[in-house]
Each structure stands twice: as C-alpha cells, then as structure tokens.
Design an enzyme around this catalytic site. Structure first.
Site, PDB file in Angstrom:
ATOM      1  N   LYS A 135     -14.168   6.212  41.912  1.00  0.00           N
ATOM      2  CA  LYS A 135     -12.836   5.789  41.489  1.00  0.00           C
ATOM      3  C   LYS A 135     -12.275   4.860  42.561  1.00  0.00           C
ATOM      4  CE  LYS A 135     -11.656   9.870  38.941  1.00  0.00           C
ATOM      5  NZ  LYS A 135     -11.239  11.227  39.144  1.00  0.00           N
ATOM      6  N   HIS A 138      -6.670   5.055  45.669  1.00  0.00           N
ATOM      7  CA  HIS A 138      -5.290   4.807  45.244  1.00  0.00           C
ATOM      8  C   HIS A 138      -4.313   4.961  46.401  1.00  0.00           C
ATOM      9  CE1 HIS A 138      -4.148   9.011  45.095  1.00  0.00           C
ATOM     10  NE2 HIS A 138      -5.180   9.291  44.324  1.00  0.00           N
ATOM     11  N   HIS A 141      -4.259   8.050  48.733  1.00  0.00           N
ATOM     12  CA  HIS A 141      -5.292   8.102  49.774  1.00  0.00           C
ATOM     13  C   HIS A 141      -4.977   7.128  50.901  1.00  0.00           C
ATOM     14  CE1 HIS A 141      -7.775   9.667  46.281  1.00  0.00           C
ATOM     15  NE2 HIS A 141      -7.697  10.676  47.136  1.00  0.00           N
TER      16      HIS A 141
HETATM   17  N1  ARG Z   1     -10.532  14.213  47.538  1.00  0.00           N
HETATM   18  C1  ARG Z   1      -9.343  14.976  47.455  1.00  0.00           C
HETATM   19  C2  ARG Z   1      -8.360  14.340  46.496  1.00  0.00           C
HETATM   20  O1  ARG Z   1      -8.365  13.151  46.323  1.00  0.00           O
HETATM   21  C3  ARG Z   1      -8.668  15.154  48.786  1.00  0.00           C
HETATM   22  C4  ARG Z   1      -9.448  15.970  49.777  1.00  0.00           C
HETATM   23  C5  ARG Z   1      -8.590  16.456  50.886  1.00  0.00           C
HETATM   24  N2  ARG Z   1      -9.285  17.272  51.851  1.00  0.00           N
HETATM   25  C6  ARG Z   1      -9.679  18.518  51.633  1.00  0.00           C
HETATM   26  N3  ARG Z   1     -10.346  19.137  52.594  1.00  0.00           N
HETATM   27  N4  ARG Z   1      -9.397  19.170  50.528  1.00  0.00           N
HETATM   28  O2  ARG Z   1      -7.554  15.016  45.903  1.00  0.00           O
END
Ligand code: ARG
Length: 577
Positions: A135, A138, A141
């Site tokens: 993806k 966004h 992030h």
């Molecule tokens: N990839 C996840 C998302 O976009 C965020 C991950 C954050 N870190 C973690 N250890 N959960 O929602």
C-alpha cells in the site's frame, strides 16, 4: 543542566539538614524546579518547601528560609541570590559571572552542547514509521516517521543506546488477498518485477470488491496465506517481490526525509515464533482456549476486552506478532523502554498488548510507552485529500511542500542561482513539513495550513532557518575569530539570551522525558524572537570593539544551539537562502 543541578543541590541541602538534626528523617519527594513566568520570581523556582511542609508538619515559609540559607551558601558562584516568597516558594537568581562563563562553554562544546550521558549503558527502542507493504505510505505513517525519528535523536543525545525499528506491516491475512489477486489478474501484470505499489493497491481493492459477490474467494485467499505461512515456494516468491518493491518506494521517501533505521524486521520476521508464542501463553495459564478453538488473554481486571491471539481457524493476528516482537526485543536488547510511535486509533491495541506482555512476564508495563498522535487534517479540518478527492499519500505531500518552498524562495530572492535554490527548497520544504508536525501537540489532530508552515515570520521552520542564516552571515561578515572577553556580556537583553541558551540541555531532557517534542520547538521559537529583538535593538558590527566581540560570541552561541536543536528535530540548516 542548571535545572538538574539545582534539584541535586536541594536534595543535598535537605540531607545535610537531616544529618544536622534540623529536619527529621523522611523520604525526599520528587523535586520540581520550574522557570517562573515573572522575572521577579527569579530564573528558577521550586515549591519543595510546600511539599515537605505536609510531611514534617512545619510552616512552609520556615522550611523555605532554612533551605534558602543552605542553598545560597552551597554555590555562591552559581547563585546571585536565593529568595523566599510566600507561601513558601524558593526563587533562584543565577549569577552574572556564571552566565558569562557559560558562553565559553557553549562555544567549546559546539555540536555536543546539550548532549548528556544519563542514558549510559541503557537501551531504548523506538518502533516508528512501520507502513504497510503493498500500500502507499499514508500521512499517518509520515507522522510516525517524523515524530519517531525526533524522539530517536533526543534519546541518542541523552546518551542512550537507541535502536530504531521499522516494524513493517508485511504479514497477515491481507497477503492471502494480495497473492490471490495477483494470481487472478496476472494477465494485467506481465512481469511481477515491474509492479508498482499503486498497481498492487488497484488489484487488492478490485479483489476485495469481488469477494462481496463471490464469498468463496475469501477461502481462496485464506488458503493462499496458509500456503505462504507453510513456505510454499511460489507464494514466498510473490510475497518477496511485492515486499521488495514496496520497500524500494518507501526508501525513496526515507531518503528525501533523511530517515534511517537500525532494524527493518517487519511483522513477517516473527512468523516463526507465533505458534510458540501461543503455546507459551497457554502453558503459563495466562491465555485460555475457547470452545471455538480461539485463544484469548483475559484482561478483565484491567477493564479491557480480551486480547485475541489466535482465531478459531488457527490464524494469528497483528497482536500475536506484537507479543512475539516484545519477547524478541527484550531478549536481544534488554531495553529500558520501548516507545511505539503509532496513531491514537491504536490506543486500545497497545493497552491490551502492554498488559498482556506484563502478564506473560516479558517486561513491566511501565517500560512500554505508546507515543500516540492525532490525524492529519487539511485546512478545512477534513481529512487531507487531492482535488479528485483521493486521500493524499506521503509522497504527494512531500513533493507539494518542496514545490511550495521553491516558489516562495523564488519570490523572495529571484537572483539566487537555480541550483542553490533547489537545494534550499528541499531543506526548507522538508523542514517546514517536519516542524509543522513536531511543533503541535502531538495528541491533537494536526492541521495542514500551508501558509502557516511557510510563514517566514511565525512559529515555523522557515522562520528559524532564516534567523539562523542571518546570524551566520553576520559572523561571516565580521570574520569572527572566536576571541572575546566574557565580562563584557552585561546588558539585560544579552543576559536574557544567555540564560535562555543555558536552558537548552534541560529542555532536551524534558522534551524526551515528557515525550513532548513541542517543548523543544517552543523553546527554539522563543530563542529566535529573543535574538531577533536583540539584533534590532543593539548594534553588533558597529559596536565598540570589546562589546562587538562579545556580541558576536553570543550570536555564535545562538547558532550552535539552533543547529543542535534543529538537528534533533531532523531539520538541516543552511548557510545561505
Ligand atoms: N503497520 C501498522 C499500521 O500501519 C503499524 C505498526 C506499529 N507498530 C507496532 N509494533 N504495532 O497500522
């Protein structure tokens, strides 16, 4: 570290008074030292006497007087005076000589000024950026990336061993959908190696729509993910290419933003630990298996819904992988703290995760911190979107802000050579983007106000960078050699600036301790307004010789603090613009 020094002095004084029998024995409460708003109340002040009064049942004013006496005598070089104010505050006034000496100190320490070694032999992990593979990245992030790297820099500056981990979303049932979609629409993608992230998103969305009409596709996706987990060669290959291509696109963004990670393991890395994870939780009696075969950790005593770690069909979840990640991190790095830089919307997930990790005896709850943040909104306070109404991606935003910076500089300084202007637009544009994020209270939704971000007069990166460039050009013009006599630094305006500069190490520590990076931006903004006022009111190049030199030294010290502060925020400085 004047603030920390004062705290230590207060502690010592109390201990001395206890030893002399003037105070009874008691455990010293946490000492709070503040910067009073009103200059009449000194440069620093504490309410410790009011706190102690409750414990030892004496009048706060009496305690304050006894303490103030001890304190002034302990450091006559540091304090000009220590005053007591009703109902029991102690106010500290820093001596001129001490401040004058500090300017030498700053010039000597340069890029190290503000750095500390309180984190020595201790590790902190920062989990940030963490976009989802297949993806586009966004803006959420992007916020995580910007905030995460700033908190990374702050802890590093405090002397911690910091480990930055980009916890990519590169595993989970959505890859079953991705792989099925690829297999279904293969004819549209003659060579998988050439697939773009936007094409990945296209086929993902298309497949998901079809699931609605043909629910059996759901089962196909599930079995494709199962095959991936079991190491099926073809599926592994598809997954690897998709992951690699996505990372390449993310890396372009990281490069422009100048962001680095120590680890990019991603959720997939923990796939091999998940069965063990579930077994372990069951064995310890922390998790239970329901009659439908799903596995949960009961969190009722924390008033939280249960944490699901295995679905009834045997699939694992985001949270299962997060638990395995904690176990791995603790074993490998024994961190003092793990900081998760993730949006507000995952607050419940992290509450469940942190309590579960503590129940499982992996790490204590208070070593885990969810550094949460709000949404990014457009000027209309709605979610950021393009003209076509599509949700804005990180790379669009970055391009737009750099373009805008380019246009603004061109208007302001048309004669600047193109090459210099383009370099400057990157620094100013990216700086503006980062500063806009970091200077707001991170838990509220931040607003993308292009004019405010680019305002050369407001609380913005362009304003700070412009102030910095101006100071640097004064130093260049004067050919400042670094020689000066500190005793000529005496005016109130100048002393106020040096006072501000000596706060910097404390600001760094406070910003990291409180996870409030806008402490640091507020500080830099105020420093800029102090120094601009100084420059408007007092001559520098035209001042009489010794005064000129000491004012140049002061300017030099300010540029050092600006540079160090901006660097912590991930903002580069310019020599010209
Ligand atoms: N990839 C996840 C998302 O976009 C965020 C991950 C954050 N870190 C973690 N250890 N959960 O929602």
């Amino acid at each position: 570290m004047i603030k920390e020094k004062i705290k230590q002095l207060i502690k010592n004084s109390i201990k001395n008074l206890q030893n002399e029998g003037k105070f009874i024995e008691f455990e010293i409460p946490e000492i709070v030292v503040e910067y009073p708003k009103d200059k009449q109340h000194g440069d620093y002040s504490t309410n410790i006497s009011l706190q102690i009064a409750k414990i030892i049942k004496k009048k706060p004013l009496e305690i304050a007087n006894i303490l103030a006496d001890q304190l002034i005598n302990s450091r006559r070089d540091l304090f000009e005076k220590v005053e007591v104010a009703a109902p029991g505050f102690i106010n500290f006034f820093i001596s001129k000589e001490y401040l004058q000496r500090q300017i030498k100190e700053i010039l000597k320490q340069k890029e190290k000024f503000g750095g500390q070694n309180i984190g020595k032999n201790r590790a902190v992990m920062v989990d940030y950026s963490s976009p989802n593979v297949a993806k586009p990245m966004h803006v959420g992030h992007l916020r995580s990336t910007i905030i995460g790297s700033a908190i990374y820099n702050l802890y590093k500056f405090l002397g911690y061993k910091v480990i930055g981990d980009n916890h990519l979303g590169d595993w989970g049932t959505q890859f079953g959908i991705m792989i099925s979609a690829y297999k279904k629409y293969k004819s549209e993608i003659p060579n998988l190696k050439d697939i773009t992230v936007s094409k990945m998103l296209d086929i993902y969305v298309k497949f998901n729509k079809e699931i609605k009409n043909s629910p059996e596709l759901q089962d196909i996706a599930k079995s494709e993910f199962k095959k991936l987990e079991d190491g099926d060669r073809e599926n592994r290959k598809i997954w690897r290419i998709i992951r690699g291509k996505s990372l390449k696109e993310f890396d372009k963004i990281y490069k422009i933003l100048d962001i680095k990670f120590d680890l990019v393991l991603g959720e997939s890395f923990y796939g091999k630990y998940l069965i063990e994870e579930i077994r372990n939780a069951l064995k310890k009696g922390i998790a239970v298996r329901n009659s439908d075969r799903s596995v949960i950790i009961n969190l009722e005593k924390f008033n939280l819904p249960p944490c699901l770690i295995q679905k009834s069909d045997g699939a694992t979840l985001y949270g299962t992988r997060d638990l395995a990640t904690i176990r791995y991190r603790v074993k490998k790095y024994d961190p003092d703290k793990i900081i998760y830089v993730v949006g507000n919307e995952q607050a419940l997930h992290f509450e469940q995760l942190f309590h579960s990790a503590e129940l499982l005896d992996y790490i204590s709850y208070d070593k885990l911190y969810h550094m949460k943040f709000g949404l990014v909104l457009g000027e209309n306070r709605k979610k950021l979107s393009t003209r076509e109404g599509r949700f804005i991606n990180a790379d669009h935003l970055i391009n737009k802000v750099v373009e805008l910076a380019n246009k603004t500089i061109k208007e302001k300084n048309p004669s600047l050579p193109k090459k210099i202007r383009e370099e400057a637009s990157k620094v100013i544009g990216i700086g503006a983007l980062k500063y806009n994020d970091l200077s707001q209270n991170r838990q509220t939704n931040i607003v993308f106000d292009w004019n405010k971000m680019m305002n050369f007069k407001g609380n913005s990166a362009p304003y700070l960078l412009y102030t910095y460039v101006r100071l640097k050009s004064i130093l260049r013009k004067a050919k400042f050699s670094g020689k000066f006599k500190p005793e000529f630094l005496e005016g109130e305006i100048e002393l106020n600036i040096i006072k501000k500069l000596t706060n910097f190490p404390d600001i760094v520590k406070d910003s990291a301790d409180s996870f409030q990076i806008n402490n640091l931006t507020d500080y830099l903004y105020l420093l800029a307004s102090f120094v601009n006022n100084f420059y408007e009111k007092l001559p520098v190049l035209k001042a009489e010789k010794e005064i000129k030199l000491v004012r140049l030294a002061l300017i030099k010290a300010v540029t050092i603090v600006f540079k160090n502060g901006l660097n912590l925020l991930g903002i580069k400085t310019l020599e010209k613009m």
